[in-house]
Design a protein around this motif. Structure first.
Motif, PDB file in Angstrom:
ATOM      1  N   CYS A  63      11.841  -2.360  23.081  1.00  0.00           N
ATOM      2  CA  CYS A  63      11.863  -1.457  21.938  1.00  0.00           C
ATOM      3  C   CYS A  63      12.839  -1.967  20.871  1.00  0.00           C
ATOM      4  CB  CYS A  63      12.320  -0.089  22.448  1.00  0.00           C
ATOM      5  SG  CYS A  63      11.711   1.260  21.479  1.00  0.00           S
ATOM      6  N   VAL A  64      14.064  -2.280  21.316  1.00  0.00           N
ATOM      7  CA  VAL A  64      15.094  -2.774  20.415  1.00  0.00           C
ATOM      8  C   VAL A  64      14.634  -4.043  19.716  1.00  0.00           C
ATOM      9  CG1 VAL A  64      17.376  -3.837  20.365  1.00  0.00           C
ATOM     10  CG2 VAL A  64      17.013  -1.729  21.638  1.00  0.00           C
TER      11      VAL A  64
ATOM     12  N   ASP B 118      12.885   1.286  32.785  1.00  0.00           N
ATOM     13  CA  ASP B 118      13.376   1.994  31.599  1.00  0.00           C
ATOM     14  C   ASP B 118      14.205   1.066  30.729  1.00  0.00           C
ATOM     15  OD1 ASP B 118      12.161   4.301  32.024  1.00  0.00           O
ATOM     16  OD2 ASP B 118      13.911   5.464  32.638  1.00  0.00           O
ATOM     17  N   LYS B 119      15.098   0.326  31.404  1.00  0.00           N
ATOM     18  CA  LYS B 119      15.979  -0.584  30.670  1.00  0.00           C
ATOM     19  C   LYS B 119      15.171  -1.668  29.969  1.00  0.00           C
ATOM     20  CE  LYS B 119      20.689  -0.364  32.000  1.00  0.00           C
ATOM     21  NZ  LYS B 119      21.515  -0.466  33.192  1.00  0.00           N
ATOM     22  N   ALA B 120      14.181  -2.204  30.698  1.00  0.00           N
ATOM     23  CA  ALA B 120      13.356  -3.262  30.120  1.00  0.00           C
ATOM     24  C   ALA B 120      12.597  -2.725  28.915  1.00  0.00           C
ATOM     25  CB  ALA B 120      12.387  -3.799  31.179  1.00  0.00           C
ATOM     26  N   GLY B 121      12.060  -1.504  29.075  1.00  0.00           N
ATOM     27  CA  GLY B 121      11.348  -0.878  27.968  1.00  0.00           C
ATOM     28  C   GLY B 121      12.237  -0.715  26.753  1.00  0.00           C
TER      29      GLY B 121
ATOM     30  N   LYS C  29      19.206   6.969  22.804  1.00  0.00           N
ATOM     31  CA  LYS C  29      20.523   6.359  23.010  1.00  0.00           C
ATOM     32  C   LYS C  29      20.383   4.841  23.104  1.00  0.00           C
ATOM     33  CE  LYS C  29      22.850  10.135  25.410  1.00  0.00           C
ATOM     34  NZ  LYS C  29      21.707  10.882  25.983  1.00  0.00           N
ATOM     35  N   LEU C  30      20.306   4.184  21.970  1.00  0.00           N
ATOM     36  CA  LEU C  30      20.211   2.725  21.977  1.00  0.00           C
ATOM     37  C   LEU C  30      21.596   2.128  22.137  1.00  0.00           C
ATOM     38  CD1 LEU C  30      17.728   1.906  19.086  1.00  0.00           C
ATOM     39  CD2 LEU C  30      17.316   1.867  21.528  1.00  0.00           C
TER      40      LEU C  30
END
Lengths: 276, 310, 360
Positions: free
Chosen positions: A17-18, A10-13, B111-112
């Motif tokens: 994304c960012v 999830d974090k990697a995704g 929630k970025l």
């Protein structure tokens, strides 16, 4: 799939994304910076070089030496400053009056002004300035920039004053305030955040304006966008100084954008969402 | 200014029969701005309309010619070609930012980390000085030295001629326009997403809807009014687009990317054919208003919350 | 301090008449409450006294001076708004002294007046704060302080307690009443809450659809309502209305039960249709009374409230309004489904004309 692994994915995704979101803007401005700091030989290299071995700081010093850049900077400052201040001076009270009279239909004029192409204001006003003998001074540009700044300020201020509760002004009325006192001591202080938003957007759009300048500016009265454009067309194009000049022109706006992004977003979306 | 005047008449009607108004009049607040608006906005409109009925070249005698300029427009192939370019350019410059901007808004709505800063960077393209970014794009489009062709060559495509060839020039300019204005669509849609109620989503989740179904049957219909706003604003701005086009191609190569706005500029300020230029301005203006009205009408029909959402 | 005289006042927005000719006399020092359901025109009337709405017809006079065309700032009134209307950019002290500063009052005098008002309301420690840092009750007090500092001829209150929670509302009710007893400033107070009206007012004005239904002292309205509207509006739970007709020395309900009138039969009314009104607390158990089935029992501790369905009335939505409410002070073992017999106290019963709603 185990929980920790899932979390990691999830974090990697999220990170991907960012990266995808901001990379078009980020890479562009990085490349702009890179172009402005490279010598001609590095800018012409294939494959292209992102970070050169030696930085061409002289790109920045040359633009300030040869091209009356300081004069143009000053011109931009005067035109944007005067057009914005004048717009606040007439536009803030107007936004107040329109909001209080509930004369929403008058806002249509402002909308249509926003929809009209800048060029169609230019033809008649150009003739008017010619006839008044104002060409060659900064006045034509200051006046025509009002076409941009006044609608922005009025539009944002209408929205702002509409959201301030009428009850406050009625309280002031009962407290014995005249309409000018109500405006100055109650409505205006409460609308301060709105004025900041209007100021920022007005400055940015006036600063960026190009089309009015190319028609109305003479050699001495160019604003920065026109000056940079002229560097492209009239001189042997050399990428380093050109990119440096472009960066100098837009840097104040970029800094303002990042510093005041909250206000800018508020102003743009308020205008946009209400403006339809 | 008849609109302003009529709204005052309505306000005045409420106090019929009273000699004195208790409430302060707000006219003094509006008058200075009214003078400015009449001077720099309304006067040019009216004067343009008048000039469009004249044969008027700078330095020559003026002559009233009625609708002759408009007749000339209808048969002016260069104008008709520019009209075509404008419509294609506008359509593409609406659709591409709309799709990308909506996607970006969905991403920004989660929630970025460092959301504010990221949003700040994301909106930089639309706030940056158009001439400045256009210059850099020009360099990036360069067929031999440009970074774009280098990047394409890395994945085995190209080299492209970008803005230097009639077949790719409009698409290349749309690329710049999309890069520049996707953030605005994102902001509008993000505003829409923020206004959505949360209960329907929770209820849909309990009903077993997948993420795609939630987007398709909840989010999309509910943000439709905001998408329409984005379409309207984008259409107007794309029609009026000038700085980028003028700086990068000046309508070239040849007239392959000449839009109405650029043609208007040439007629008025290169050939100084003021009368004809004014006629183009009027037609252009009518085109923009018509398009806006059509879109506004569509939006009215798409508004699920037209009661309060406006 | 001053008297307020409202003479035949009308208000219309275009063709719609909101207030249809209203006259009220308010004595110097009186606490008058305008009460009525929402939309009855009470707030509009208050705003006309304040000068925030123009008066379409009739006159409003403060101290015998007609103020129809006098702007609010020259009426020497102070108003407390529903949402308090505190200036968010000013401290509490500045909020309270704003009106005085507008009049260029001497600094020392301002300080003295603010201190006095803060003393009355216990706001002393809050004077340097901003409204956003205060709780709802504190804001309410500041709004009152702002009015007190002015030392105006008339206080106007526009539903000042409706944004407070129930407990605070009761407390502020007491404080406002105390304040009035201390300052004796003429006060006009608008509320939709009849309990507020009953507990605070010297005189209540009941409004409905732009007209005055009745003016009177609180207990006067409770004991002698002029019509069915006032009878139903004042008092909680609301009065029971039983349709039927007058006959002989009593009252016959629609389903044939007899209710006593205690010899108070209006002249020449034999067989005349009427509505029998009795308050929930004026029933008692009686063998000869109305037979009714217990529907719901709601004990509150101090008293018990019961909903009863007279035998002969069918269960269902339609007949909900023919159910009776009974409030009794003693505890009861009655359960839903049981049948009880109750009789009204004839001395405290009311008769109304079913067509006009007026008291017979």
């Amino acid at each position: 799939m185990s929980r920790p692994l899932r979390k990691l994915l999830d974090k990697a995704g999220m990170a991907v994304c960012v990266l995808l979101l901001v990379s078009p803007a980020l890479l562009f401005f990085l490349w702009m910076l890179s172009l402005s700091l490279k010598f001609e030989i590095d800018n012409g290299a294939y494959p292209p070089i992102l970070i050169p071995d030696r930085f061409a700081w002289k790109n920045y010093t040359t633009i300030f030496e040869g091209n009356s850049f300081l004069l143009y900077f000053w011109n931009s400052l005067i035109v944007t400053g005067a057009a914005t201040l004048f717009a606040l001076l007439v536009g803030v009270p107007a936004g107040y009056g329109i909001a209080r009279m509930r004369a929403h239909k008058s806002a249509v004029v402002i909308m249509i002004a926003r929809m009209t192409p800048g060029l169609s204001f230019l033809i008649p006003l150009f003739l008017l300035f010619q006839w008044l003998g104002l060409l060659g001074t900064l006045w034509p540009q200051i006046i025509i920039h009002l076409v941009v700044t006044v609608p922005i300020v009025i539009w944002i201020m209408i929205g702002y004053f509409e959201t301030t509760p009428m009850e406050l002004e009625e309280a002031a009325m009962v407290d014995g305030a005249t309409r000018w006192q109500i405006f100055a001591k109650v409505a205006l202080p409460i609308a301060k955040p709105g004025i900041v938003v209007a100021f920022i957007l007005s400055v940015i759009f006036s600063w960026n304006n190009f089309v009015f300048g190319i028609v109305l500016a003479s050699r001495e009265t160019r604003t920065l966008p026109v000056a940079v454009y002229n560097m492209l067309s009239f001189e042997q194009v050399s990428w380093g100084p050109l990119a440096a000049a472009a960066l100098v022109v837009t840097l104040p706006v970029l800094i303002l954008t990042v510093a005041a992004q909250r206000q800018i977003v508020a102003g743009l979306t308020a205008g946009a969402v209400k403006g339809g | 200014m008849s609109i302003l005047a009529s709204s005052d008449r309505v306000a005045g009607a409420a106090s019929v029969g009273r000699t004195k108004r208790l409430r302060p009049s707000y006219w003094p607040f509006v008058v200075p701005a009214l003078v400015v608006v009449v001077g720099v906005i309304v006067f040019p409109w009216v004067f343009t309309l008048w000039m469009s009925a004249m044969e008027w070249r700078v330095g020559e005698e003026q002559r009233f010619v009625g609708l002759q300029n408009y007749v000339r427009l209808a048969t002016d192939l260069r104008f008709l070609e520019a009209l075509g370019h404008t419509l294609v350019y506008t359509a593409l410059s609406v659709v591409a930012p709309l799709v990308l901007g909506t996607a970006a808004a969905l991403a920004f709505n989660t929630k970025l980390p460092a959301r504010g800063l990221l949003r700040g960077i994301f909106v930089m393209p639309m706030m940056a000085t158009p001439v400045a970014i256009a210059l850099v794009w020009t360099m990036m489009f360069h067929p031999q030295l440009g970074v774009l062709n280098y990047l394409l060559s890395q994945i085995g495509i190209g080299p492209l001629q970008w803005v230097y060839h009639p077949s790719t020039v409009i698409l290349s300019l749309v690329l710049v326009e999309t890069w520049q204005w996707t953030p605005l669509v994102m902001l509008i849609v993000l505003g829409g997403l923020a206004s959505l109620p949360t209960e329907p989503y929770e209820s849909a989740q309990i009903d077993g809807a997948t993420a795609w179904q939630r987007f398709r049957y909840l989010t999309l219909p509910m943000i439709k009014p905001f998408l329409m706003v984005a379409v309207i604003i984008r259409s107007i701005d794309a029609l009026k687009s000038f700085d980028i086009l003028y700086t990068i191609t000046q309508g070239g190569p040849g007239t392959a990317s000449e839009t109405i706005n650029l043609y208007l500029y040439s007629v008025a300020f290169t050939y100084y054919d003021i009368g004809y230029g004014s006629a183009i301005a009027v037609v252009f203006f009518v085109l923009i208003i018509l398009l806006s009205l059509v879109l506004l009408h569509l939006r009215q029909r798409s508004a699920w919350n037209s009661g309060d959402g406006k | 301090m001053a008297s307020v005289s409202i003479r035949n006042v009308r208000k219309s927005y275009g063709p719609v008449e909101i207030i249809k000719g209203v006259s009220i006399d308010i004595q110097d020092g009186e606490f008058v409450i305008l009460v009525g359901p929402s939309g009855c025109g009470k707030s509009t009337l208050l705003r006309m006294i304040a000068g925030l709405e123009e008066i379409s017809g009739g006159t409003v006079a403060i101290d015998d001076r007609v103020v129809n065309d006098v702007p609010p700032k020259d009426r020497d009134i102070a108003m407390v708004f529903q949402n308090y209307a505190l200036y968010p950019h000013m401290t509490i002290a500045d909020n309270m002294s704003f009106a005085l500063r507008l009049k260029n009052t001497a600094k020392s005098e301002i300080a003295a007046k603010v201190e006095r008002a803060a003393g009355i309301l216990g706001l002393g420690p809050l004077l340097g704060r901003f409204p956003r840092q205060l709780s709802g009750g504190q804001r309410q007090r500041v709004a009152m302080g702002r009015a007190i500092v002015r030392d105006p001829k008339v206080f106007l209150f526009d539903e000042p307690l409706s944004n407070l929670d129930a407990k605070l509302r009761v407390q502020m009710r007491t404080e406002i009443k105390e304040m009035h007893q201390r300052l004796k400033t003429t006060t006009v107070y608008v509320t939709h809450d009849q309990i507020e009206a009953m507990t605070m007012a010297d005189k209540i004005v009941v409004m409905h659809d732009g007209i005055i239904e009745q003016i009177g002292a609180p207990l006067d309205l409770y004991d002698n309502p002029a019509n069915m509207f006032v009878a139903g509006f004042i008092g909680s739970p609301a009065m029971n209305f039983i349709p039927g007709s007058i006959g002989g020395d009593g009252f016959t309900t629609e389903d044939g039960s007899r209710l006593p009138l205690g010899g108070r039969v209006p002249a020449a009314s034999d067989g005349r249709p009427a509505v029998y009104g009795v308050r929930p607390e004026h029933f008692r158990l009686a063998d000869e009374g109305l037979a009714a089935e217990v529907v719901v029992v709601e004990p509150t501790g101090s008293e018990t409230q019961m909903v009863l369905r007279p035998l002969g009335v069918k269960a269902g939505r339609e007949d909900r309004k023919r159910e009776l409410t009974w409030v009794l002070r003693e505890r009861t073992g009655a359960r839903p489904g049981e049948v009880v017999r109750i009789a009204p106290d004839p001395a405290l019963a009311h008769l109304f004309n079913p067509d006009t709603g007026l008291r017979l």
